[in-house]
Design a protein around this motif. Structure first.
Motif, PDB file in Angstrom:
ATOM      1  N   THR A 114      -5.965  -8.358  -0.053  1.00  0.00           N
ATOM      2  CA  THR A 114      -7.253  -7.783  -0.433  1.00  0.00           C
ATOM      3  C   THR A 114      -7.127  -6.915  -1.671  1.00  0.00           C
ATOM      4  OG1 THR A 114      -7.970  -7.777   1.889  1.00  0.00           O
ATOM      5  CG2 THR A 114      -9.180  -6.371   0.368  1.00  0.00           C
ATOM      6  N   ALA A 115      -6.058  -6.117  -1.743  1.00  0.00           N
ATOM      7  CA  ALA A 115      -5.826  -5.276  -2.929  1.00  0.00           C
ATOM      8  C   ALA A 115      -5.606  -6.148  -4.168  1.00  0.00           C
ATOM      9  CB  ALA A 115      -4.630  -4.364  -2.695  1.00  0.00           C
ATOM     10  N   ALA A 116      -4.907  -7.264  -4.004  1.00  0.00           N
ATOM     11  CA  ALA A 116      -4.663  -8.176  -5.129  1.00  0.00           C
ATOM     12  C   ALA A 116      -5.969  -8.803  -5.621  1.00  0.00           C
ATOM     13  CB  ALA A 116      -3.674  -9.262  -4.731  1.00  0.00           C
ATOM     14  N   LEU A 117      -6.857  -9.149  -4.689  1.00  0.00           N
ATOM     15  CA  LEU A 117      -8.146  -9.714  -5.061  1.00  0.00           C
ATOM     16  C   LEU A 117      -8.983  -8.700  -5.819  1.00  0.00           C
ATOM     17  CD1 LEU A 117      -9.139 -11.717  -1.862  1.00  0.00           C
ATOM     18  CD2 LEU A 117      -8.647 -12.656  -4.128  1.00  0.00           C
ATOM     19  N   GLN A 118      -9.003  -7.466  -5.335  1.00  0.00           N
ATOM     20  CA  GLN A 118      -9.756  -6.416  -6.015  1.00  0.00           C
ATOM     21  C   GLN A 118      -9.244  -6.234  -7.435  1.00  0.00           C
ATOM     22  OE1 GLN A 118     -12.287  -4.372  -5.009  1.00  0.00           O
ATOM     23  NE2 GLN A 118     -12.401  -4.566  -2.791  1.00  0.00           N
ATOM     24  N   ALA A 119      -7.923  -6.188  -7.602  1.00  0.00           N
ATOM     25  CA  ALA A 119      -7.341  -6.006  -8.928  1.00  0.00           C
ATOM     26  C   ALA A 119      -7.615  -7.207  -9.824  1.00  0.00           C
ATOM     27  CB  ALA A 119      -5.844  -5.757  -8.813  1.00  0.00           C
ATOM     28  N   MET A 120      -7.566  -8.406  -9.239  1.00  0.00           N
ATOM     29  CA  MET A 120      -7.792  -9.638  -9.995  1.00  0.00           C
ATOM     30  C   MET A 120      -9.198  -9.681 -10.576  1.00  0.00           C
ATOM     31  SD  MET A 120      -7.635 -13.544  -8.585  1.00  0.00           S
ATOM     32  CE  MET A 120      -6.117 -13.193  -7.710  1.00  0.00           C
ATOM     33  N   LEU A 121     -10.187  -9.312  -9.763  1.00  0.00           N
ATOM     34  CA  LEU A 121     -11.582  -9.367 -10.209  1.00  0.00           C
ATOM     35  C   LEU A 121     -11.936  -8.178 -11.089  1.00  0.00           C
ATOM     36  CD1 LEU A 121     -13.415 -10.667  -7.028  1.00  0.00           C
ATOM     37  CD2 LEU A 121     -12.967 -11.878  -9.144  1.00  0.00           C
ATOM     38  N   ALA A 122     -11.410  -7.010 -10.753  1.00  0.00           N
ATOM     39  CA  ALA A 122     -11.716  -5.821 -11.550  1.00  0.00           C
ATOM     40  C   ALA A 122     -11.209  -5.958 -12.969  1.00  0.00           C
ATOM     41  CB  ALA A 122     -11.123  -4.577 -10.896  1.00  0.00           C
ATOM     42  N   GLY A 123     -10.156  -6.738 -13.161  1.00  0.00           N
ATOM     43  CA  GLY A 123      -9.597  -6.942 -14.498  1.00  0.00           C
ATOM     44  C   GLY A 123     -10.189  -8.129 -15.217  1.00  0.00           C
ATOM     45  N   ALA A 124     -11.258  -8.698 -14.654  1.00  0.00           N
ATOM     46  CA  ALA A 124     -11.862  -9.894 -15.273  1.00  0.00           C
ATOM     47  C   ALA A 124     -12.485  -9.555 -16.629  1.00  0.00           C
ATOM     48  CB  ALA A 124     -12.916 -10.469 -14.346  1.00  0.00           C
ATOM     49  N   THR A 167     -17.730  -0.637  -8.802  1.00  0.00           N
ATOM     50  CA  THR A 167     -17.151  -1.979  -8.818  1.00  0.00           C
ATOM     51  C   THR A 167     -16.509  -2.339  -7.491  1.00  0.00           C
ATOM     52  OG1 THR A 167     -16.721  -1.784 -11.191  1.00  0.00           O
ATOM     53  CG2 THR A 167     -15.508  -3.477 -10.008  1.00  0.00           C
ATOM     54  N   ASP A 168     -15.760  -1.406  -6.897  1.00  0.00           N
ATOM     55  CA  ASP A 168     -15.060  -1.722  -5.660  1.00  0.00           C
ATOM     56  C   ASP A 168     -16.021  -2.018  -4.519  1.00  0.00           C
ATOM     57  OD1 ASP A 168     -15.861   0.939  -5.738  1.00  0.00           O
ATOM     58  OD2 ASP A 168     -14.336   1.558  -4.300  1.00  0.00           O
ATOM     59  N   ILE A 169     -17.189  -1.376  -4.512  1.00  0.00           N
ATOM     60  CA  ILE A 169     -18.187  -1.635  -3.471  1.00  0.00           C
ATOM     61  C   ILE A 169     -18.768  -3.034  -3.641  1.00  0.00           C
ATOM     62  CG2 ILE A 169     -20.440  -0.953  -2.562  1.00  0.00           C
ATOM     63  CD1 ILE A 169     -18.142   0.885  -1.764  1.00  0.00           C
ATOM     64  N   VAL A 170     -19.088  -3.410  -4.858  1.00  0.00           N
ATOM     65  CA  VAL A 170     -19.652  -4.742  -5.115  1.00  0.00           C
ATOM     66  C   VAL A 170     -18.655  -5.826  -4.738  1.00  0.00           C
ATOM     67  CG1 VAL A 170     -20.541  -6.280  -6.896  1.00  0.00           C
ATOM     68  CG2 VAL A 170     -21.142  -3.851  -6.936  1.00  0.00           C
ATOM     69  N   LEU A 171     -17.404  -5.646  -5.114  1.00  0.00           N
ATOM     70  CA  LEU A 171     -16.396  -6.646  -4.784  1.00  0.00           C
ATOM     71  C   LEU A 171     -16.174  -6.739  -3.282  1.00  0.00           C
ATOM     72  CD1 LEU A 171     -13.737  -6.024  -7.579  1.00  0.00           C
ATOM     73  CD2 LEU A 171     -15.571  -7.704  -7.513  1.00  0.00           C
ATOM     74  N   GLN A 172     -16.234  -5.617  -2.597  1.00  0.00           N
ATOM     75  CA  GLN A 172     -16.071  -5.630  -1.147  1.00  0.00           C
ATOM     76  C   GLN A 172     -17.217  -6.376  -0.475  1.00  0.00           C
ATOM     77  OE1 GLN A 172     -16.074  -1.815   1.030  1.00  0.00           O
ATOM     78  NE2 GLN A 172     -14.138  -2.488   1.934  1.00  0.00           N
ATOM     79  N   MET A 206     -24.866  -2.712   6.838  1.00  0.00           N
ATOM     80  CA  MET A 206     -23.542  -2.103   7.020  1.00  0.00           C
ATOM     81  C   MET A 206     -23.244  -1.078   5.925  1.00  0.00           C
ATOM     82  SD  MET A 206     -21.462  -5.539   8.110  1.00  0.00           S
ATOM     83  CE  MET A 206     -19.860  -4.773   7.982  1.00  0.00           C
ATOM     84  N   PHE A 207     -23.593  -1.390   4.692  1.00  0.00           N
ATOM     85  CA  PHE A 207     -23.301  -0.465   3.604  1.00  0.00           C
ATOM     86  C   PHE A 207     -24.342   0.647   3.512  1.00  0.00           C
ATOM     87  CE2 PHE A 207     -20.405  -3.784   2.492  1.00  0.00           C
ATOM     88  CZ  PHE A 207     -19.393  -3.138   1.813  1.00  0.00           C
ATOM     89  N   LEU A 208     -25.493   0.463   4.139  1.00  0.00           N
ATOM     90  CA  LEU A 208     -26.465   1.545   4.211  1.00  0.00           C
ATOM     91  C   LEU A 208     -25.901   2.726   4.986  1.00  0.00           C
ATOM     92  CD1 LEU A 208     -29.373   2.436   3.553  1.00  0.00           C
ATOM     93  CD2 LEU A 208     -30.076   1.418   5.726  1.00  0.00           C
ATOM     94  N   GLU A 209     -25.106   2.431   6.007  1.00  0.00           N
ATOM     95  CA  GLU A 209     -24.476   3.488   6.791  1.00  0.00           C
ATOM     96  C   GLU A 209     -23.419   4.239   5.978  1.00  0.00           C
ATOM     97  OE1 GLU A 209     -22.923   1.738  10.301  1.00  0.00           O
ATOM     98  OE2 GLU A 209     -24.890   1.342  11.190  1.00  0.00           O
TER      99      GLU A 209
END
Length: 272
Positions: A262-272, A49-54, A72-75
């Motif tokens: 950024t941490a708040a956004l991750q938490a906001m979406l992860a808890g959707a 989840t954190d990779i997709v949100l990033q 970028m994420f291939l690396e």
């Protein structure tokens, strides 16, 4: 963790985990097995989840193409195509926009500055109606295929819903549809100022939007353009470091706000 199927709290954690490392649980009431992402928009993803949100956040915030993000994420050891990035953007950008939009409901000031700018979609010019308040904070934005009375009224109606109330004063350019649209949607008591020099702060605010447009290829359809720009504007407002034009801060303070945001956004979406 409550069961997402029957909402029972009579659950137990299992020793087994998913292939991505998420915890699994068993519900004693309905006898179903679920994991941490069951019942969320991320349940069927084959990536963390954190990779997709990033990926989605970087797509909206930075001047990166779909292929740039895939490389970028291939690396980092994650292999997906640029079309996957497009699908993630289409699925999660509206979710992000709705969360941020609800978060700032009722926070707009009483003095609005309104203007429209242009963007080409599938070879046709479209119009982005935008409004900010005296402090430079976003009131609302709408992408329209036309620049007429209906578009102006639709924009003001939507802006009033987001702001929670009508403003005391609205400053616009000389677009002929604005006087009637303001009068009919916001009310007779709203002061309307029409002067290109008074609206210079909105013209300057357009610069940040246009800078994001330059490195991008043209959108192929109106729905994709409306979805991207709405999420971009909401994220731009959320990560705005200066809440007033006169506000200043050190580099360390800005970086601290960025990391916390950024941490708040991750938490906001992860808890959707």
């Amino acid at each position: 963790m409550p069961c997402p199927h029957c909402q029972s709290t009579n659950t137990r954690e299992r020793a087994a985990r998913t292939q991505l490392g998420y915890r699994t649980f068993a519900c004693r009431a309905c006898r179903r097995i679920f994991n941490e992402r069951t019942g969320t928009p991320f349940n069927l993803l084959t990536f963390p989840t954190d990779i997709v949100l990033q990926v989605v956040l970087w797509r909206l915030r930075y001047k990166l193409s779909l292929r740039d993000l895939a490389e970028m994420f291939l690396e980092r050891g994650f292999s997906f195509t640029h079309e996957t990035v497009r699908e993630w953007e289409a699925h999660f950008a509206p979710l992000l926009a709705e969360r941020l939009r609800a978060k700032r409901h009722g926070q707009a000031g009483s003095s609005w500055y309104v203007d429209e700018t242009y963007i080409k979609v599938n070879g046709q010019w479209c119009y982005r109606y935008r409004a900010i308040d005296r402090k430079g904070n976003l009131v609302d934005t709408v992408l329209s295929q036309t620049r007429d009375m209906d578009a102006a009224q639709r924009f003001f109606r939507q802006a009033r819903v987001v702001a929670g109330q009508a403003p005391e004063r609205v400053t616009t350019d000389g677009h002929s549809a604005y006087p009637r649209a303001i009068r009919e949607t916001l009310g007779e008591a709203v002061e309307h100022r029409c002067n290109q020099y008074l609206n210079n702060r909105m013209e300057q605010d357009h610069r940040g939007i246009k800078q994001r447009s330059y490195p991008m290829r043209r959108f192929g359809n109106f729905e994709a353009a409306a979805r991207f720009w709405r999420a971009f504007e909401e994220l731009r407002q959320f990560e705005r470091h200066r809440r007033t034009r006169a506000e200043t801060g050190s580099l360390a303070e800005r970086r601290q706000r960025f990391v916390a945001g950024t941490a708040a956004l991750q938490a906001m979406l992860a808890g959707a």
